[in-house]
Design a protein around this motif. Structure first.
Motif, PDB file in Angstrom:
ATOM      1  N   VAL A 149      35.833 -21.131  19.008  1.00 42.75           N
ATOM      2  CA  VAL A 149      36.529 -20.033  19.674  1.00 42.75           C
ATOM      3  C   VAL A 149      35.960 -19.880  21.084  1.00 42.75           C
ATOM      4  O   VAL A 149      34.755 -19.677  21.263  1.00 42.75           O
ATOM      5  N   ILE A 150      36.822 -19.976  22.094  1.00 41.41           N
ATOM      6  CA  ILE A 150      36.396 -19.837  23.489  1.00 41.41           C
ATOM      7  C   ILE A 150      36.372 -18.369  23.893  1.00 41.41           C
ATOM      8  O   ILE A 150      35.380 -17.864  24.422  1.00 41.41           O
ATOM      9  N   GLU A 151      37.454 -17.648  23.625  1.00 41.81           N
ATOM     10  CA  GLU A 151      37.529 -16.227  23.959  1.00 41.81           C
ATOM     11  C   GLU A 151      38.607 -15.570  23.125  1.00 41.81           C
ATOM     12  O   GLU A 151      39.526 -16.237  22.627  1.00 41.81           O
ATOM     13  N   VAL A 152      38.485 -14.264  22.968  1.00 38.17           N
ATOM     14  CA  VAL A 152      39.471 -13.442  22.263  1.00 38.17           C
ATOM     15  C   VAL A 152      40.023 -12.435  23.260  1.00 38.17           C
ATOM     16  O   VAL A 152      39.256 -11.684  23.877  1.00 38.17           O
ATOM     17  N   ILE A 153      41.338 -12.433  23.463  1.00 33.15           N
ATOM     18  CA  ILE A 153      41.962 -11.601  24.486  1.00 33.15           C
ATOM     19  C   ILE A 153      43.086 -10.785  23.864  1.00 33.15           C
ATOM     20  O   ILE A 153      43.566 -11.078  22.759  1.00 33.15           O
ATOM     21  N   ASP A 154      43.492  -9.742  24.591  1.00 32.53           N
ATOM     22  CA  ASP A 154      44.639  -8.924  24.200  1.00 32.53           C
ATOM     23  C   ASP A 154      45.922  -9.583  24.690  1.00 32.53           C
ATOM     24  O   ASP A 154      45.953 -10.195  25.763  1.00 32.53           O
ATOM     25  N   ASP A 155      46.956  -9.433  23.913  1.00 33.35           N
ATOM     26  CA  ASP A 155      48.272  -9.956  24.273  1.00 33.35           C
ATOM     27  C   ASP A 155      49.264  -8.804  24.208  1.00 33.35           C
ATOM     28  O   ASP A 155      49.473  -8.203  23.147  1.00 33.35           O
ATOM     29  N   GLY A 156      49.870  -8.471  25.348  1.00 29.84           N
ATOM     30  CA  GLY A 156      50.780  -7.338  25.403  1.00 29.84           C
ATOM     31  C   GLY A 156      52.082  -7.548  24.680  1.00 29.84           C
ATOM     32  O   GLY A 156      52.809  -6.593  24.418  1.00 29.84           O
TER      33      GLY A 156
END
Length: 295
Positions: free
Chosen positions: A109-116
């Motif tokens: 896992v590189i990063e966890v981001i929000d998705d609108g």
């Protein structure tokens, strides 16, 4: 009485004046073009159109916002959609494909981001030289190593959160998400934030899974599923707070005529439907046969 007398006068005028002139009365017919308006809930999205390229990419995709209008006719179909903050759409790869024999494939896992454009968060994972977005689980964070395998051992595996295994490889009582409907087609069930399905029991080559709606489905043991529940658990418990924030989310105000029913109306308690068996996928349509004359 007045309308009856008026009818007699018109009839007498036609018989005495117009009829001797041999005039014919022509009826004019108007032609209207009937347009079948699409209905919300028919499987079409009237919020946005995502322009998918031919090849998978992790770059944000181009989006055309519809604001509740039909893309062809331009008519308003869903009145509760409009406005909203512009969001970037990240292409989620729903297929978690791995080897059919041990050992499992590893992804970081590189990063966890929000998705609108969806309620749950997405995670950017890397496997070799390939990058892709997947649906993040509740406790997934950067640096985690995820396992993916299609092997079904004799003894159930001890999977960690975020790992992807067939339903037949997991023990009863496991919470899963992004469950496939048919083997190899990608995650189909349980995508919303904070939701999860529960594996109830294994019967032969079938697995009984209870979805968040409490309905039970009988799926093939080869269908893949991700261990854990979808991220952003507090989504359903977060208050909107103001009408302006609801407009930021892309919802237009209601007319004010609709009111939710209270407890005074009562409710009907119905039993849950029986287990629904998901069999083989529907056959693909055959290509048309083209005949030609060659000597």
């Amino acid at each position: 009485m007045a309308s009856f007398c008026r009818g007699l006068l018109v009839g007498a005028y036609f018989d005495t004046i117009l009829k001797p002139l041999n005039l014919t009365v022509q009826t004019v017919r108007y032609r209207f073009k009937l347009i079948d308006l699409p209905k919300p809930g028919s499987g079409r999205s009237f919020r946005r159109i995502v322009h998918f390229p031919e090849k998978y990419t992790v770059k944000p995709l181009d989006v055309t916002n519809l604001a509740g209008r039909d893309p062809e006719t331009g008519r308003v179909v869903a009145k509760g959609i409009g406005g909203g903050i512009k969001h970037k759409y990240h292409w989620v790869d729903w297929k978690r494909d791995g080897p059919k024999e041990p050992p499992p494939a590893l992804e970081e896992v590189i990063e966890v981001i929000d998705d609108g454009c969806r309620t749950g968060k997405v995670a950017l994972v890397a496997s070799g030289k390939r990058l892709k977005y997947i649906l993040a689980t509740a406790n997934m964070k950067a640096g985690d190593i995820l396992k993916t395998s299609r092997h079904i051992p004799r003894i159930p595996v001890r999977a960690s959160e975020g790992d992807a295994y067939p339903l037949g490889a997991l023990q009863a009582g496991t919470q899963v998400c992004s469950v496939e409907k048919y083997a190899g087609t990608g995650g189909f069930y349980v995508h919303a934030a904070g939701t999860f399905a529960t594996i109830l029991r294994h019967i032969g080559d079938r697995t009984i899974v209870q979805l968040p709606s409490k309905k039970e489905f009988s799926l093939s043991k080869e269908c893949m599923a991700v261990v854990g529940r979808v991220s952003n658990i507090e989504h359903s418990k977060t208050p909107i707070g103001s009408a302006q924030r609801l407009r930021w989310l892309g919802y237009r105000p209601r007319s004010g005529l609709w009111q939710r029913k209270t407890g005074r109306f009562g409710r009907k308690i119905r039993p849950l439907p029986p287990v629904r068996v998901i069999g083989d996928p529907p056959p693909k349509p055959r290509p048309p046969v083209v005949l030609s004359l060659h000597y």
